[in-house]
Write a protein that holds these residues in place. Structure first.
Motif, mmCIF file in Angstrom:
data_model
loop_
_atom_site.group_PDB
_atom_site.id
_atom_site.type_symbol
_atom_site.label_atom_id
_atom_site.label_comp_id
_atom_site.label_asym_id
_atom_site.label_seq_id
_atom_site.Cartn_x
_atom_site.Cartn_y
_atom_site.Cartn_z
ATOM 1 N N SER A 92 0.795 -1.231 0.000
ATOM 2 C CA SER A 92 0.000 0.000 0.000
ATOM 3 C C SER A 92 0.830 1.285 0.000
ATOM 4 C CB SER A 92 -0.931 0.011 1.205
ATOM 5 O OG SER A 92 -0.188 0.015 2.398
ATOM 6 N N GLY A 93 2.164 1.166 0.064
ATOM 7 C CA GLY A 93 2.959 2.377 0.100
ATOM 8 C C GLY A 93 4.444 2.110 0.007
ATOM 9 N N MET A 94 5.213 3.197 0.096
ATOM 10 C CA MET A 94 6.663 3.079 0.025
ATOM 11 C C MET A 94 7.315 4.240 0.760
ATOM 12 S SD MET A 94 7.259 4.099 -3.996
ATOM 13 C CE MET A 94 5.938 3.049 -4.579
ATOM 14 N N LYS A 143 5.798 18.189 -0.221
ATOM 15 C CA LYS A 143 4.977 18.420 0.961
ATOM 16 C C LYS A 143 3.839 17.404 1.012
ATOM 17 C CE LYS A 143 2.244 22.192 -1.081
ATOM 18 N NZ LYS A 143 2.614 22.021 -2.446
ATOM 19 N N VAL A 144 3.301 17.214 2.214
ATOM 20 C CA VAL A 144 2.179 16.302 2.402
ATOM 21 C C VAL A 144 1.047 16.720 1.468
ATOM 22 C CG1 VAL A 144 0.420 15.527 4.041
ATOM 23 C CG2 VAL A 144 2.806 15.724 4.774
ATOM 24 N N GLY A 145 0.492 15.756 0.782
ATOM 25 C CA GLY A 145 -0.592 16.010 -0.158
ATOM 26 C C GLY A 145 -0.152 16.061 -1.604
ATOM 27 N N ASP A 146 1.171 16.234 -1.855
ATOM 28 C CA ASP A 146 1.653 16.235 -3.233
ATOM 29 C C ASP A 146 1.376 14.880 -3.876
ATOM 30 O OD1 ASP A 146 2.622 18.837 -3.196
ATOM 31 O OD2 ASP A 146 4.727 18.256 -2.937
ATOM 32 N N GLN A 151 14.909 14.737 1.647
ATOM 33 C CA GLN A 151 13.815 14.339 2.533
ATOM 34 C C GLN A 151 13.567 12.845 2.398
ATOM 35 O OE1 GLN A 151 10.502 16.499 0.825
ATOM 36 N NE2 GLN A 151 10.513 17.939 2.512
ATOM 37 N N LYS A 152 13.047 12.256 3.472
ATOM 38 C CA LYS A 152 12.443 10.938 3.390
ATOM 39 C C LYS A 152 10.950 11.184 3.296
ATOM 40 C CE LYS A 152 15.875 8.000 5.469
ATOM 41 N NZ LYS A 152 16.220 7.050 6.529
ATOM 42 N N LEU A 153 10.295 10.449 2.403
ATOM 43 C CA LEU A 153 8.874 10.623 2.153
ATOM 44 C C LEU A 153 8.134 9.314 2.372
ATOM 45 C CD1 LEU A 153 9.237 12.330 -1.345
ATOM 46 C CD2 LEU A 153 8.947 13.504 0.844
ATOM 47 N N GLY A 154 6.981 9.393 2.982
ATOM 48 C CA GLY A 154 6.062 8.263 3.043
ATOM 49 C C GLY A 154 5.043 8.461 1.951
ATOM 50 N N LEU A 155 4.971 7.520 1.012
ATOM 51 C CA LEU A 155 4.059 7.620 -0.121
ATOM 52 C C LEU A 155 2.990 6.545 -0.029
ATOM 53 C CD1 LEU A 155 6.626 8.119 -3.040
ATOM 54 C CD2 LEU A 155 5.487 9.877 -1.663
ATOM 55 N N SER A 156 1.746 6.946 -0.141
ATOM 56 C CA SER A 156 0.636 6.013 -0.206
ATOM 57 C C SER A 156 0.342 5.736 -1.671
ATOM 58 C CB SER A 156 -0.590 6.636 0.459
ATOM 59 O OG SER A 156 -1.716 5.803 0.315
ATOM 60 N N ILE A 157 0.249 4.456 -2.043
ATOM 61 C CA ILE A 157 -0.037 4.094 -3.432
ATOM 62 C C ILE A 157 -1.531 4.253 -3.676
ATOM 63 C CG2 ILE A 157 -0.032 2.243 -5.151
ATOM 64 C CD1 ILE A 157 2.489 1.145 -3.716
ATOM 65 N N LEU A 158 -1.869 5.116 -4.636
ATOM 66 C CA LEU A 158 -3.252 5.361 -4.992
ATOM 67 C C LEU A 158 -3.712 4.444 -6.118
ATOM 68 C CD1 LEU A 158 -3.130 9.258 -5.005
ATOM 69 C CD2 LEU A 158 -3.871 7.767 -3.141
ATOM 70 N N LYS A 159 -2.802 4.211 -7.080
ATOM 71 C CA LYS A 159 -3.164 3.416 -8.247
ATOM 72 C C LYS A 159 -1.900 2.839 -8.878
ATOM 73 C CE LYS A 159 -5.571 3.966 -12.661
ATOM 74 N NZ LYS A 159 -6.219 4.943 -13.536
ATOM 75 N N MET A 160 -1.923 1.545 -9.155
ATOM 76 C CA MET A 160 -0.806 0.882 -9.847
ATOM 77 C C MET A 160 -1.113 0.881 -11.335
ATOM 78 S SD MET A 160 1.319 -0.205 -7.467
ATOM 79 C CE MET A 160 2.190 -1.646 -7.982
ATOM 80 N N LYS A 161 -0.085 1.071 -12.141
ATOM 81 C CA LYS A 161 -0.272 1.045 -13.604
ATOM 82 C C LYS A 161 0.157 -0.281 -14.163
ATOM 83 C CE LYS A 161 -1.109 5.549 -14.301
ATOM 84 N NZ LYS A 161 -1.582 6.416 -15.283
ATOM 85 N N VAL A 204 2.269 11.233 2.262
ATOM 86 C CA VAL A 204 1.493 11.226 3.512
ATOM 87 C C VAL A 204 2.322 11.670 4.717
ATOM 88 C CG1 VAL A 204 -0.232 9.562 2.734
ATOM 89 C CG2 VAL A 204 1.867 8.733 3.812
ATOM 90 N N TRP A 205 3.651 11.631 4.610
ATOM 91 C CA TRP A 205 4.512 12.201 5.650
ATOM 92 C C TRP A 205 5.851 12.594 5.037
ATOM 93 C CZ3 TRP A 205 9.089 9.679 6.363
ATOM 94 C CH2 TRP A 205 9.136 8.289 6.140
#
Length: 99
Positions: free
Chosen positions: A42-44, A53-56, A89-99, A79-80
């Motif tokens: 679900s994320g990476m 920034k959060v929300g990008d 930066q370290k980023l927490g990414l939520s996967i919205l859609k896989m291609k 998400v963070w």
């Protein structure tokens, strides 16, 4: 201990896979080379050399090193964010859609 007895962070850590793979982040047409530190269904977690920034919303592309396997392409949302030395930066990414 049963799966239901574990706290949330332990469950999350249990299913994460350490990757350390080069990735390309695409944000508003700009391509940024980064490193995927770990990946789950679900994320990476990614380390990037510039600020987000959060929300990008970021499009993520990870090439496969094996010709028999296709790479990963996903639409994600930040998400963070955790600042690192310099501008990275370290980023927490939520996967919205896989291609």
């Amino acid at each position: 201990m049963s799966q239901t007895g574990r706290d949330y962070s332990e469950k999350r850590d249990f299913i994460r896979m350490r990757v350390d793979a080069d990735v390309v982040l695409i944000h508003e047409g700009d391509q940024v080379s980064a490193v995927c530190i770990d990946l789950s269904s679900s994320g990476m977690q990614v380390e990037a050399p510039r600020s987000f920034k959060v929300g990008d919303r970021l499009y993520v592309s990870i090439d496969s090193e094996h010709s028999a396997l296709s790479g990963l392409e996903a639409e994600t949302e930040v998400v963070w964010v955790k600042a690192q030395e310099g501008d990275s930066q370290k980023l927490g990414l939520s996967i919205l859609k896989m291609k």
